[in-house]
Scaffold this motif. Structure first.
Motif, mmCIF file in Angstrom:
data_model
loop_
_atom_site.group_PDB
_atom_site.id
_atom_site.type_symbol
_atom_site.label_atom_id
_atom_site.label_comp_id
_atom_site.label_asym_id
_atom_site.label_seq_id
_atom_site.Cartn_x
_atom_site.Cartn_y
_atom_site.Cartn_z
ATOM 1 N N PRO A 85 27.572 -22.848 -18.352
ATOM 2 C CA PRO A 85 28.137 -21.488 -18.336
ATOM 3 C C PRO A 85 28.897 -21.175 -17.048
ATOM 4 C CG PRO A 85 25.784 -21.402 -17.931
ATOM 5 C CD PRO A 85 26.091 -22.829 -18.286
ATOM 6 N N TRP A 90 35.969 -22.238 -19.299
ATOM 7 C CA TRP A 90 35.834 -21.161 -20.292
ATOM 8 C C TRP A 90 36.904 -20.082 -20.120
ATOM 9 C CZ3 TRP A 90 33.167 -22.602 -24.206
ATOM 10 C CH2 TRP A 90 32.059 -23.442 -24.081
ATOM 11 N N LEU A 120 29.757 -19.527 -28.201
ATOM 12 C CA LEU A 120 28.992 -19.139 -27.022
ATOM 13 C C LEU A 120 27.529 -18.870 -27.363
ATOM 14 C CD1 LEU A 120 31.568 -16.753 -25.256
ATOM 15 C CD2 LEU A 120 31.007 -19.131 -24.664
ATOM 16 N N GLU A 123 25.887 -22.218 -27.660
ATOM 17 C CA GLU A 123 25.689 -22.794 -26.326
ATOM 18 C C GLU A 123 24.508 -22.121 -25.614
ATOM 19 O OE1 GLU A 123 27.185 -25.175 -24.653
ATOM 20 O OE2 GLU A 123 28.970 -25.652 -25.830
ATOM 21 N N GLY A 124 24.431 -20.799 -25.749
ATOM 22 C CA GLY A 124 23.387 -20.082 -25.024
ATOM 23 C C GLY A 124 22.012 -20.190 -25.641
ATOM 24 N N LEU A 125 21.951 -20.341 -26.944
ATOM 25 C CA LEU A 125 20.651 -20.361 -27.607
ATOM 26 C C LEU A 125 20.104 -21.768 -27.817
ATOM 27 C CD1 LEU A 125 21.224 -17.587 -30.307
ATOM 28 C CD2 LEU A 125 19.943 -17.395 -28.158
ATOM 29 N N PRO A 129 20.210 -22.477 -22.456
ATOM 30 C CA PRO A 129 19.899 -21.055 -22.288
ATOM 31 C C PRO A 129 20.166 -20.599 -20.852
ATOM 32 C CG PRO A 129 18.169 -22.156 -23.522
ATOM 33 C CD PRO A 129 19.060 -23.235 -23.002
ATOM 34 N N ASP A 130 20.993 -19.540 -20.740
ATOM 35 C CA ASP A 130 21.369 -19.071 -19.409
ATOM 36 C C ASP A 130 22.012 -17.688 -19.555
ATOM 37 O OD1 ASP A 130 23.191 -18.669 -16.960
ATOM 38 O OD2 ASP A 130 22.140 -20.521 -16.438
ATOM 39 N N PRO A 131 21.713 -16.729 -18.653
ATOM 40 C CA PRO A 131 22.342 -15.394 -18.742
ATOM 41 C C PRO A 131 23.862 -15.430 -18.576
ATOM 42 C CG PRO A 131 20.412 -15.346 -17.310
ATOM 43 C CD PRO A 131 20.697 -16.798 -17.594
ATOM 44 N N TRP A 133 26.052 -16.952 -20.191
ATOM 45 C CA TRP A 133 26.817 -16.913 -21.450
ATOM 46 C C TRP A 133 27.153 -15.480 -21.857
ATOM 47 C CZ3 TRP A 133 28.715 -21.391 -22.348
ATOM 48 C CH2 TRP A 133 28.011 -22.543 -22.065
ATOM 49 N N THR A 134 26.297 -14.535 -21.486
ATOM 50 C CA THR A 134 26.580 -13.125 -21.797
ATOM 51 C C THR A 134 27.841 -12.653 -21.076
ATOM 52 O OG1 THR A 134 24.213 -12.693 -22.041
ATOM 53 C CG2 THR A 134 25.647 -10.793 -21.763
ATOM 54 N N TRP A 136 30.417 -14.509 -20.283
ATOM 55 C CA TRP A 136 31.582 -15.056 -20.978
ATOM 56 C C TRP A 136 31.846 -14.311 -22.284
ATOM 57 C CZ3 TRP A 136 34.879 -17.450 -18.314
ATOM 58 C CH2 TRP A 136 34.518 -18.332 -17.305
#
Length: 372
Positions: A85, A90, A120, A123-125, A129-131, A133-134, A136
């Motif tokens: 992320p 991106w 996204l 990628e995030g789930l 997992p990382d905050p 991605w929100t 982006w």
């Protein structure tokens, strides 16, 4: 969308924007690839060529396959920045989103946004997992709003250009109409009277040379006057002239009728009321209507007496041109010009059988105080 002429209007960034868009996409792509070297060689070798190959037709052509090219370029970006992320690659996805909305419109833009948001989310789930991605996802959504605002401005710009083009064309058409009307009203009268003088000279050349010379001299004077009027109407400068000649008015009606009398036409003029106090616009309208009516009477009813009367009524000025002959059929342009001139000052003009044969009546409104 369609323009005022019915033709479709292409809305989108101007051509020179294509290269900055492609350069911005390529810059983020190259930066991501440079960071990725040594850590994801396979992603660089697959994602970078795919994104670059699809970006060229996406940015440099207006193809119906825009969404397909953007999807392919986005897939390349996803392969290049996969699982990280914090990868600047991106940003290239945001550039693609802006381009899809700006060029393709709302539907392709939302379709690309939905696909990118799904990417996204995966990628995030499922991947990393990382905050981050929100952020982006928020940036991608913000890109949609920015692109919609940009496209709206482009739509307004196209409409403004189209309105300016329509206005310019309308102005040219109005100017052509004005010139045609002035030439028809002014020059046609002078030529008609000139022909009367020439005909008179032809008949008198053997029996009364002096009268023939006088008639030819008057025809020559009217010809020069016509040339001056042509120059004035079309705006051609004349050597030595600093001030254009004044527009004709009520006071020139006597000279107008006198020209016809000199050419052998039985014409009379009656003026009632304080006509000299009329506004200049009304005076010009009265003069032109009388001029056109006299020209028509002379052409279509030669030899017939013509009576002109202008009178000031309480709320209007009325002009009557009564020809004792029954005129023939003309093109109708003169009648239309008289009606248009009367309508331009809020009045009316009607012509038809009446009076001694053919009657033209114009009624032009007066504001209070005009005739006082």
């Amino acid at each position: 969308m369609t323009g005022g002429s019915g033709a479709p209007v292409v809305v989108g960034p101007p051509r020179w924007w294509r290269w900055p868009g492609l350069v911005a996409f390529a810059a983020f792509l190259a930066l991501a690839a440079a960071i990725k070297i040594g850590h994801g060689i396979a992603a660089v070798y697959v994602g970078l060529p795919l994104a670059a190959a699809a970006a060229v037709p996406c940015f440099l052509t207006r193809s119906r396959l825009l969404l397909l090219y953007a999807a392919a370029a986005g897939t390349g970006v996803a392969l290049l920045a996969h699982g990280n992320p914090r990868d600047v690659g991106w940003f290239a996805l945001c550039v693609l989103e802006i381009w899809c909305v700006a060029v393709g419109g709302l539907v392709p833009g939302l379709a690309f946004w939905a696909a990118s948001m799904t990417l996204l989310a995966v990628e995030g789930l499922a991947v990393a997992p990382d905050p981050g991605w929100t952020a982006w996802a928020s940036g991608l959504t913000f890109s949609v709003f920015c692109a919609l605002l940009l496209r709206q401005q482009l739509v307004l710009l196209e409409r403004l250009r189209e309105a300016q083009a329509d206005l310019a064309e309308r102005s040219r058409a109005d100017e052509r109409t004005r010139i045609a009307r002035e030439l028809h009203d002014g020059i046609a009268h002078s030529l008609t009277v000139s022909l009367l003088h020439v005909s008179s000279a032809r008949l008198a050349v053997e029996h009364d040379p002096q009268d023939a010379a006088r008639a030819l001299a008057e025809a020559e004077r009217l010809g020069r006057q016509s040339l001056t009027e042509v120059r004035t109407v079309v705006g051609l400068p004349r050597t030595g002239d600093r001030v254009p000649p004044p527009l004709p008015g009520i006071s020139d009606l006597k000279d107008l009728v006198a020209q016809l009398r000199a050419a052998g036409v039985d014409a009379t003029l009656t003026l009632d009321g304080a006509l000299h106090t009329l506004p200049a616009t009304t005076g010009v309208t009265v003069y032109r209507i009388v001029q056109e009516a006299l020209t028509n009477a002379t052409k279509h009813a030669p030899g017939a007496p013509v009576a002109v009367r202008a009178q000031v009524l309480p709320d209007s000025v009325q002009v009557d041109v009564d020809s004792a002959g029954a005129p023939g059929h003309g093109s109708g342009m003169g009648l239309d010009n008289m009606r248009e001139r009367a309508a331009a000052v809020g009045g009316t003009c009607v012509a038809g059988p009446g009076g001694g044969g053919w009657l033209v009546t114009a009624t032009l409104p007066l504001e209070r105080g005009d005739a006082q």
